[in-house]
Design a protein around this motif. Structure first.
Motif, PDB file in Angstrom:
ATOM      1  N   LYS A 129       0.829  -1.208   0.000  1.00 47.60           N
ATOM      2  CA  LYS A 129       0.000   0.000   0.000  1.00 47.60           C
ATOM      3  C   LYS A 129       0.862   1.257   0.000  1.00 47.60           C
ATOM      4  N   ARG A 130       2.070   1.142   0.572  1.00 51.61           N
ATOM      5  CA  ARG A 130       2.955   2.305   0.650  1.00 51.61           C
ATOM      6  C   ARG A 130       3.474   2.714  -0.723  1.00 51.61           C
ATOM      7  N   PHE A 131       3.381   1.805  -1.704  1.00 55.14           N
ATOM      8  CA  PHE A 131       3.727   2.147  -3.080  1.00 55.14           C
ATOM      9  C   PHE A 131       2.510   2.652  -3.852  1.00 55.14           C
ATOM     10  N   GLY A 132       1.350   2.634  -3.211  1.00 55.69           N
ATOM     11  CA  GLY A 132       0.128   2.985  -3.915  1.00 55.69           C
ATOM     12  C   GLY A 132      -0.482   1.810  -4.649  1.00 55.69           C
ATOM     13  N   TRP A 133       0.019   0.602  -4.369  1.00 55.33           N
ATOM     14  CA  TRP A 133      -0.527  -0.610  -4.971  1.00 55.33           C
ATOM     15  C   TRP A 133      -1.541  -1.229  -4.008  1.00 55.33           C
ATOM     16  N   SER A 134      -2.334  -2.158  -4.516  1.00 55.75           N
ATOM     17  CA  SER A 134      -3.264  -2.891  -3.650  1.00 55.75           C
ATOM     18  C   SER A 134      -3.398  -4.320  -4.145  1.00 55.75           C
ATOM     19  N   ALA A 135      -3.984  -5.166  -3.302  1.00 62.57           N
ATOM     20  CA  ALA A 135      -4.180  -6.573  -3.656  1.00 62.57           C
ATOM     21  C   ALA A 135      -5.627  -6.967  -3.402  1.00 62.57           C
ATOM     22  N   LYS A 136      -6.149  -7.798  -4.288  1.00 62.95           N
ATOM     23  CA  LYS A 136      -7.468  -8.400  -4.106  1.00 62.95           C
ATOM     24  C   LYS A 136      -7.256  -9.890  -3.874  1.00 62.95           C
ATOM     25  N   PHE A 137      -7.704 -10.396  -2.731  1.00 63.91           N
ATOM     26  CA  PHE A 137      -7.504 -11.802  -2.402  1.00 63.91           C
ATOM     27  C   PHE A 137      -8.751 -12.602  -2.762  1.00 63.91           C
ATOM     28  N   VAL A 138      -8.520 -13.669  -3.532  1.00 64.68           N
ATOM     29  CA  VAL A 138      -9.621 -14.471  -4.071  1.00 64.68           C
ATOM     30  C   VAL A 138      -9.290 -15.950  -3.889  1.00 64.68           C
ATOM     31  N   ASP A 139     -10.314 -16.752  -3.664  1.00 62.46           N
ATOM     32  CA  ASP A 139     -10.146 -18.202  -3.643  1.00 62.46           C
ATOM     33  C   ASP A 139      -9.917 -18.662  -5.081  1.00 62.46           C
ATOM     34  N   PHE A 140      -8.713 -19.135  -5.379  1.00 58.22           N
ATOM     35  CA  PHE A 140      -8.383 -19.490  -6.757  1.00 58.22           C
ATOM     36  C   PHE A 140      -9.011 -20.800  -7.220  1.00 58.22           C
ATOM     37  N   ASP A 141      -9.706 -21.497  -6.325  1.00 59.04           N
ATOM     38  CA  ASP A 141     -10.500 -22.643  -6.765  1.00 59.04           C
ATOM     39  C   ASP A 141     -11.794 -22.166  -7.431  1.00 59.04           C
ATOM     40  N   ASP A 142     -12.147 -20.906  -7.201  1.00 63.36           N
ATOM     41  CA  ASP A 142     -13.334 -20.304  -7.808  1.00 63.36           C
ATOM     42  C   ASP A 142     -12.866 -19.480  -9.010  1.00 63.36           C
ATOM     43  N   GLU A 143     -12.792 -20.119 -10.159  1.00 68.22           N
ATOM     44  CA  GLU A 143     -12.252 -19.462 -11.343  1.00 68.22           C
ATOM     45  C   GLU A 143     -13.081 -18.255 -11.774  1.00 68.22           C
ATOM     46  N   ALA A 144     -14.367 -18.334 -11.605  1.00 64.80           N
ATOM     47  CA  ALA A 144     -15.234 -17.208 -11.965  1.00 64.80           C
ATOM     48  C   ALA A 144     -14.921 -16.004 -11.090  1.00 64.80           C
ATOM     49  N   ALA A 145     -14.633 -16.243  -9.809  1.00 63.75           N
ATOM     50  CA  ALA A 145     -14.303 -15.147  -8.894  1.00 63.75           C
ATOM     51  C   ALA A 145     -12.966 -14.510  -9.259  1.00 63.75           C
ATOM     52  N   VAL A 146     -12.024 -15.322  -9.723  1.00 69.41           N
ATOM     53  CA  VAL A 146     -10.733 -14.780 -10.160  1.00 69.41           C
ATOM     54  C   VAL A 146     -10.940 -13.857 -11.356  1.00 69.41           C
ATOM     55  N   ALA A 147     -11.687 -14.338 -12.327  1.00 70.30           N
ATOM     56  CA  ALA A 147     -11.947 -13.525 -13.526  1.00 70.30           C
ATOM     57  C   ALA A 147     -12.685 -12.239 -13.180  1.00 70.30           C
ATOM     58  N   GLU A 148     -13.634 -12.334 -12.261  1.00 70.33           N
ATOM     59  CA  GLU A 148     -14.432 -11.170 -11.874  1.00 70.33           C
ATOM     60  C   GLU A 148     -13.584 -10.139 -11.121  1.00 70.33           C
ATOM     61  N   ALA A 149     -12.589 -10.610 -10.367  1.00 65.29           N
ATOM     62  CA  ALA A 149     -11.758  -9.705  -9.572  1.00 65.29           C
ATOM     63  C   ALA A 149     -10.833  -8.856 -10.438  1.00 65.29           C
ATOM     64  N   ILE A 150     -10.525  -9.322 -11.642  1.00 65.32           N
ATOM     65  CA  ILE A 150      -9.635  -8.578 -12.542  1.00 65.32           C
ATOM     66  C   ILE A 150     -10.381  -7.383 -13.121  1.00 65.32           C
ATOM     67  N   ASP A 151      -9.796  -6.190 -12.964  1.00 64.00           N
ATOM     68  CA  ASP A 151     -10.418  -4.990 -13.522  1.00 64.00           C
ATOM     69  C   ASP A 151      -9.394  -4.234 -14.372  1.00 64.00           C
ATOM     70  N   GLU A 152      -9.742  -3.035 -14.804  1.00 56.86           N
ATOM     71  CA  GLU A 152      -8.868  -2.281 -15.708  1.00 56.86           C
ATOM     72  C   GLU A 152      -7.556  -1.855 -15.048  1.00 56.86           C
ATOM     73  N   ASN A 153      -7.511  -1.901 -13.718  1.00 61.59           N
ATOM     74  CA  ASN A 153      -6.299  -1.516 -13.005  1.00 61.59           C
ATOM     75  C   ASN A 153      -5.463  -2.710 -12.539  1.00 61.59           C
ATOM     76  N   THR A 154      -5.890  -3.900 -12.850  1.00 63.93           N
ATOM     77  CA  THR A 154      -5.142  -5.099 -12.464  1.00 63.93           C
ATOM     78  C   THR A 154      -3.927  -5.261 -13.369  1.00 63.93           C
ATOM     79  N   ARG A 155      -2.785  -5.503 -12.765  1.00 65.77           N
ATOM     80  CA  ARG A 155      -1.553  -5.621 -13.537  1.00 65.77           C
ATOM     81  C   ARG A 155      -0.887  -6.992 -13.402  1.00 65.77           C
ATOM     82  N   ALA A 156      -1.402  -7.842 -12.516  1.00 66.85           N
ATOM     83  CA  ALA A 156      -0.825  -9.177 -12.377  1.00 66.85           C
ATOM     84  C   ALA A 156      -1.779 -10.064 -11.593  1.00 66.85           C
ATOM     85  N   VAL A 157      -1.625 -11.366 -11.820  1.00 63.51           N
ATOM     86  CA  VAL A 157      -2.315 -12.393 -11.035  1.00 63.51           C
ATOM     87  C   VAL A 157      -1.229 -13.207 -10.348  1.00 63.51           C
TER      88      VAL A 157
END
Length: 430
Positions: free
Chosen positions: A125-153
């Protein structure tokens, strides 16, 4: 090694990146314990600093011993290049640094090492970055969590502490569709058990402290670049696709092609962040890698035997080892980790927190330490140590609840380890 035959893993883990020392003929890679390197002349120095020629300038950036290790790990992982650094945590920041910017985020698995969750949820957060934590067994939730500001999985191939196996091909497909890189922490599996790049990962990170070194002597990290990602496909990664002011407008993707990320990691990452691996640490890790396949085979063999025994013990509630038939992750072993599910798993004890503490304190062969991947068998109660900073909900999501003990199975005699576990389990419930 020279271009030509395709060598097997056992050969590459000994020879990749290494050549007899040209000055002395020394067969083992020397420890180049030096800060700086003499330039041939002023023109040579200028070419190195302009990135027009590859060579050695200063050991914060490059060192011959570390360079051998980088080439060896990249070869074993099937990558185009690699950058070694001071720790696994450093490797994670090094991997994210060229990708992220203020206001951007990384989509990360909930099943990660506790220190990684803390780094991603708090420190970045001190770099101005953030993380979204998702259960990776839920593939739909992973896809949904990705937005226009996502830069990595980001995920782990074999998750610490529970030994859960991530469906890397499925997550890679989601990342590819979104046009962003997938970073896989392959520490617990090593390239012997899992090859994330072949399964679709863009970058692979390691805590070389663990299985790659294998003897609990030094800390280190590594970032391996697949060389397959097109950094110019969109405008999300300007550090790699746009002119770099510090190098007179040089564009890393255009100038270095498949090695763009690797050169950026050295020329920008190590230059400015300074998270350098020392040559002695590289030397110890090189020696460890020479026996990697032999050790991993024993780790897996022992883990399969011991986890099955633990599963049948009266004082055990459940065991999370993915190699067990009872594991919901057993079906992924053949695809993701065809040579075995590793040597890391958790055990839930009847009696909860108090039983776990007594159990850990009663073990004799197992060492109670904050580490894994050693030839020695190791144990820790994650909820009170490595995952202590997390909330109860985060601990449960990570597989590190209060009734759970993490076990890293070593290469000792399995019958000796079973006897030690048995007496400790009895002591915990006496």
């Amino acid at each position: 090694m020279s271009e030509g035959p395709t060598y097997g893993f056992d050969t590459l883990q000994i020879h990749a990146g290494a050549r007899p020392d040209p000055a002395t003929g020394a067969r083992q890679t020397p420890i180049y314990q030096t800060t700086a390197y003499v330039f041939r002349d002023a023109e040579h120095a200028a070419a190195l600093f302009n990135l027009q020629e590859v060579g050695y300038i200063y050991s914060r950036l490059t060192n011959p011993t570390v360079a051998v290790l980088q080439e060896r790990i990249a070869t074993l992982e099937g990558g185009a290049g690699a950058v070694c650094c001071s720790s696994g945590h450093a490797a994670q920041i090094m991997a994210l640094f060229p990708l992220m910017g203020p206001g951007t985020n990384v989509v990360a698995s909930t099943r990660l090492y506790g220190g990684t969750i803390t780094q991603f949820s708090q420190t970045i957060k001190r770099f101005g970055w953030s993380a979204k934590f998702v259960d990776f067994d839920d593939e739909a939730a992973v896809a949904e969590a990705i937005d226009e500001n996502t830069r990595a999985v980001f995920c782990e191939s074999i998750a610490n502490p529970g030994g859960y196996i991530t469906d890397i091909p499925a997550i890679a497909a989601i990342s590819d569709k979104a046009g962003i890189p997938l970073i896989v922490d392959n520490t617990s599996a090593t390239p012997y058990l899992c090859n994330p790049i072949a399964l679709g990962a863009t970058l692979v990170v390691h805590s070389t402290t663990k299985y790659l070194t294998g003897n609990g002597t030094v800390t280190g990290g590594c970032v391996v670049d697949s060389g397959k990602f097109d950094w110019t496909a969109n405008d999300k990664f300007p550090s790699l696709s746009q002119p770099e002011p510090a190098y007179h407008g040089l564009t890393f993707a255009e100038t270095f092609g498949p090695l763009a990320f690797t050169f950026h990691g050295i020329a920008i990452g190590l230059r400015d962040l300074g998270m350098t691996m020392n040559p002695q640490a590289a030397h110890y890790t090189l020696m460890g890698i020479e026996t990697l396949s032999l050790r991993m085979e024993r780790h897996v063999q022992n883990a399969e035997t011991i986890s099955a025994w633990l599963e049948g013990h009266d004082n055990v509630d459940y065991v999370t080892y993915a190699g067990l038939d009872s594991s919901p992750y057993k079906s992924r072993v053949a695809t993701v980790c065809p040579k075995g599910a590793g040597g890391l798993f958790t055990v839930a004890l009847k009696g909860g927190y108090d039983a776990c503490v007594k159990f850990v304190d009663s073990l004799e062969i197992f060492s109670h330490v904050a580490n894994l991947g050693d030839t020695r068998s190791l144990v820790i109660h994650s909820a009170s140590t490595t995952h202590r900073q997390l909330s109860p909900e985060q601990q449960e999501a990570a597989g590190a609840g209060p009734n759970v003990v993490r076990i890293s199975i070593g290469t000792e005699n399995a019958e000796d380890l079973i006897a030690d576990l048995d007496q400790a389990l009895k002591a915990a419930h006496s």
